[in-house]
Design a protein around this motif. Structure first.
Motif, PDB file in Angstrom:
ATOM      1  N   SER A  45       0.818  -1.226   0.000  1.00 31.74           N
ATOM      2  CA  SER A  45       0.000   0.000   0.000  1.00 31.74           C
ATOM      3  C   SER A  45       0.841   1.259   0.000  1.00 31.74           C
ATOM      4  O   SER A  45       0.370   2.331  -0.406  1.00 31.74           O
ATOM      5  CB  SER A  45      -0.927   0.004   1.217  1.00 31.74           C
ATOM      6  OG  SER A  45      -0.182  -0.111   2.411  1.00 31.74           O
ATOM      7  N   ASP A  46       2.102   1.178   0.436  1.00 32.57           N
ATOM      8  CA  ASP A  46       2.971   2.354   0.494  1.00 32.57           C
ATOM      9  C   ASP A  46       3.342   2.875  -0.890  1.00 32.57           C
ATOM     10  O   ASP A  46       3.662   4.056  -1.040  1.00 32.57           O
ATOM     11  CB  ASP A  46       4.262   2.026   1.259  1.00 32.57           C
ATOM     12  CG  ASP A  46       4.004   1.674   2.712  1.00 32.57           C
ATOM     13  OD1 ASP A  46       3.028   2.213   3.279  1.00 32.57           O
ATOM     14  OD2 ASP A  46       4.760   0.873   3.284  1.00 32.57           O
ATOM     15  N   TYR A  96      -3.808  -0.210  -1.073  1.00 33.91           N
ATOM     16  CA  TYR A  96      -3.919   1.172  -0.585  1.00 33.91           C
ATOM     17  C   TYR A  96      -5.320   1.435  -0.040  1.00 33.91           C
ATOM     18  O   TYR A  96      -5.491   2.056   1.017  1.00 33.91           O
ATOM     19  CB  TYR A  96      -3.599   2.138  -1.724  1.00 33.91           C
ATOM     20  CG  TYR A  96      -3.649   3.594  -1.326  1.00 33.91           C
ATOM     21  CD1 TYR A  96      -2.576   4.203  -0.681  1.00 33.91           C
ATOM     22  CD2 TYR A  96      -4.783   4.366  -1.578  1.00 33.91           C
ATOM     23  CE1 TYR A  96      -2.625   5.535  -0.306  1.00 33.91           C
ATOM     24  CE2 TYR A  96      -4.838   5.704  -1.211  1.00 33.91           C
ATOM     25  CZ  TYR A  96      -3.757   6.283  -0.582  1.00 33.91           C
ATOM     26  OH  TYR A  96      -3.806   7.608  -0.212  1.00 33.91           O
ATOM     27  N   ASP A 108      -5.704  -0.139   3.406  1.00 32.37           N
ATOM     28  CA  ASP A 108      -4.794   0.280   4.472  1.00 32.37           C
ATOM     29  C   ASP A 108      -5.465   1.401   5.270  1.00 32.37           C
ATOM     30  O   ASP A 108      -5.702   2.486   4.738  1.00 32.37           O
ATOM     31  CB  ASP A 108      -3.465   0.772   3.880  1.00 32.37           C
ATOM     32  CG  ASP A 108      -2.383   0.895   4.946  1.00 32.37           C
ATOM     33  OD1 ASP A 108      -2.720   1.230   6.098  1.00 32.37           O
ATOM     34  OD2 ASP A 108      -1.203   0.669   4.627  1.00 32.37           O
ATOM     35  N   CYS A 130      -4.972   2.255  14.305  1.00 30.68           N
ATOM     36  CA  CYS A 130      -4.162   1.802  13.167  1.00 30.68           C
ATOM     37  C   CYS A 130      -2.805   2.492  13.101  1.00 30.68           C
ATOM     38  O   CYS A 130      -1.916   2.049  12.369  1.00 30.68           O
ATOM     39  CB  CYS A 130      -4.923   2.010  11.849  1.00 30.68           C
ATOM     40  SG  CYS A 130      -5.111   3.736  11.369  1.00 30.68           S
ATOM     41  N   SER A 178       0.586  -2.661  12.748  1.00 33.06           N
ATOM     42  CA  SER A 178       0.632  -2.842  11.300  1.00 33.06           C
ATOM     43  C   SER A 178      -0.775  -3.007  10.740  1.00 33.06           C
ATOM     44  O   SER A 178      -1.699  -3.410  11.453  1.00 33.06           O
ATOM     45  CB  SER A 178       1.477  -4.068  10.951  1.00 33.06           C
ATOM     46  OG  SER A 178       0.809  -5.261  11.323  1.00 33.06           O
ATOM     47  N   ALA A 179      -0.925  -2.702   9.448  1.00 34.67           N
ATOM     48  CA  ALA A 179      -2.248  -2.795   8.821  1.00 34.67           C
ATOM     49  C   ALA A 179      -2.776  -4.224   8.847  1.00 34.67           C
ATOM     50  O   ALA A 179      -3.966  -4.454   9.092  1.00 34.67           O
ATOM     51  CB  ALA A 179      -2.163  -2.286   7.387  1.00 34.67           C
ATOM     52  N   LEU A 219      -2.128  -6.870   2.550  1.00 32.04           N
ATOM     53  CA  LEU A 219      -1.310  -5.924   3.322  1.00 32.04           C
ATOM     54  C   LEU A 219      -0.079  -6.583   3.943  1.00 32.04           C
ATOM     55  O   LEU A 219       0.557  -6.003   4.819  1.00 32.04           O
ATOM     56  CB  LEU A 219      -2.181  -5.268   4.395  1.00 32.04           C
ATOM     57  CG  LEU A 219      -3.259  -4.344   3.830  1.00 32.04           C
ATOM     58  CD1 LEU A 219      -4.247  -3.921   4.901  1.00 32.04           C
ATOM     59  CD2 LEU A 219      -2.630  -3.120   3.181  1.00 32.04           C
TER      60      LEU A 219
END
Length: 377
Positions: free
Chosen positions: A154-155, A204, A207, A264, A268-269, A290
């Motif tokens: 997602s980053d 993304y 997340d 959150c 971690s997600a 994720l």
């Protein structure tokens, strides 16, 4: 590789083949350095470094001056095996600028006139090296972030969006020509298009720490398709999964309160979905997406460990023993305190970090017979 990807996706519809995001960003650096202005600067910087490092007197004098200034920085040429090597080179130049200029002025060192002219040229330092770093450093920082152990799929979406905004802000004040500025923006978009897949948008979207506003309509539809395909593969009820997704996106039901969204930021997600949202039909899909790494950095780091374990000196090691030694070495690193921020890891010299195991480690990890055989080699 692309042909292999096509075969995999055809045989396994739920699998999405993706490239390494860190390598993609490194290719963006390569695109920028291929521009005429940057290529000229790169060659001139290498010329200075090679001259100073290639002569014993100038190299020793530089290190001595750096030591007097309490600076441990050495001049570093870029390595083709290290991402962002050109940024490290320019950084080492800037940190050694004062010592280099003192050497150029000094009559006792005897530096070549052409090299001296470059070192004493303020335009070279301010308008070229410092200016180029403003463009290159955000990309290098993005590489360091995305290849970190904590990075997830997602980053990537957020990283490219931030990088585009930052580079577009910097370009008008850069040393590049207008045509080259356009080429940088075009290259960034092309590299993004190659790297980004619907699975990135899906990760993304799921997340909880990210605002979903940067996703386009096409990306949202692609994310839905990925989530649906994953639901089919896991044998889940697609209706329930998409219903759960609708509640998640509109902050209804379980996600109505502020507390769950604040939590959150501390976990971690994937843990957030498995721990707090486990009862939701969407949780199995989200927790899988994720946990996908965005780059192949971890495996590439292990290649270095393999190369430094199975060497010309220790060439009789069996594959099984090499794997055990690499496993031990990699796991021992997990116990080492991470005192430096991830953005500084790019500055470290890979060849120095991945030095060979010393004799004591070999004696501890290998049988006596094998140590004797290797010493004969």
């Amino acid at each position: 590789m692309k042909v292999a990807w096509a075969h995999v996706e055809e045989t396994y519809p739920h699998i999405t083949t993706i490239g390494c995001a860190a390598h993609t960003l490194n290719l963006l650096l390569k695109d920028i350095m291929a521009l005429k202005t940057m290529d000229t600067l790169n060659k001139r910087a290498k010329q200075v470094l090679k001259y100073v490092k290639g002569k014993q007197v100038t190299s020793a004098t530089f290190l001595s001056k750096q030591k007097l200034k309490n600076k441990s920085t050495t001049l570093k040429l870029p390595s083709i095996t290290r991402w962002g090597g050109v940024v490290i080179m320019f950084d080492s130049l800037l940190k050694g600028k004062e010592s280099l200029q003192e050497m150029a002025i000094s009559q006792s060192v005897g530096i070549d006139s052409d090299i001296k002219k470059v070192i004493l040229d303020d335009v070279f330092w301010v308008s070229r090296v410092s200016s180029s770093q403003k463009i290159l450093k955000p990309i290098a920082a993005a590489i360091a972030k995305i290849e970190g152990d904590g990075a997830i799929l997602s980053d990537v979406q957020c990283l490219f969006a931030e990088l585009k905004e930052e580079i577009q802000t910097i370009l008008p004040t850069s040393l590049l020509l207008k045509a080259e500025e356009t080429a940088v923006v075009k290259s960034l978009e092309q590299r993004r298009e190659f790297c980004m897949k619907p699975v990135h948008a899906a990760a993304y979207m799921l997340d909880p720490k990210y605002d979903k506003g940067i996703l386009s309509g096409e990306e949202i539809n692609g994310a839905y398709a990925v989530i649906t395909a994953m639901s089919d593969h896991l044998g889940l009820d697609k209706g329930k999964v998409l219903g759960s997704l609708a509640k998640y996106r509109t902050k209804q039901g379980l996600w109505k309160g502020d507390g769950i969204w604040q939590s959150c930021q501390h976990i971690s997600a994937a843990t957030w979905w498995k721990g707090l949202c486990e009862s939701e039909a969407l949780a199995p899909v989200a927790s899988i997406l994720l946990q996908i790494p965005p780059s192949s950095a971890a495996s590439e780091h292990n290649w270095s460990l393999f190369g430094n374990t199975h060497t010309k000196v220790r060439n009789r090691l069996t594959n099984v023993r090499v794997e055990k030694l690499v496993g031990i070495r990699a796991n021992l690193r997990l116990f080492e305190p991470d005192t430096e921020p991830s953005s500084t890891r790019l500055e470290s010299d890979t060849e120095e970090e991945d030095s060979e195991l010393d004799a004591e480690e070999v004696d501890m990890l290998l049988d006596d017979d094998e140590v004797q055989e290797e010493s004969i080699d």
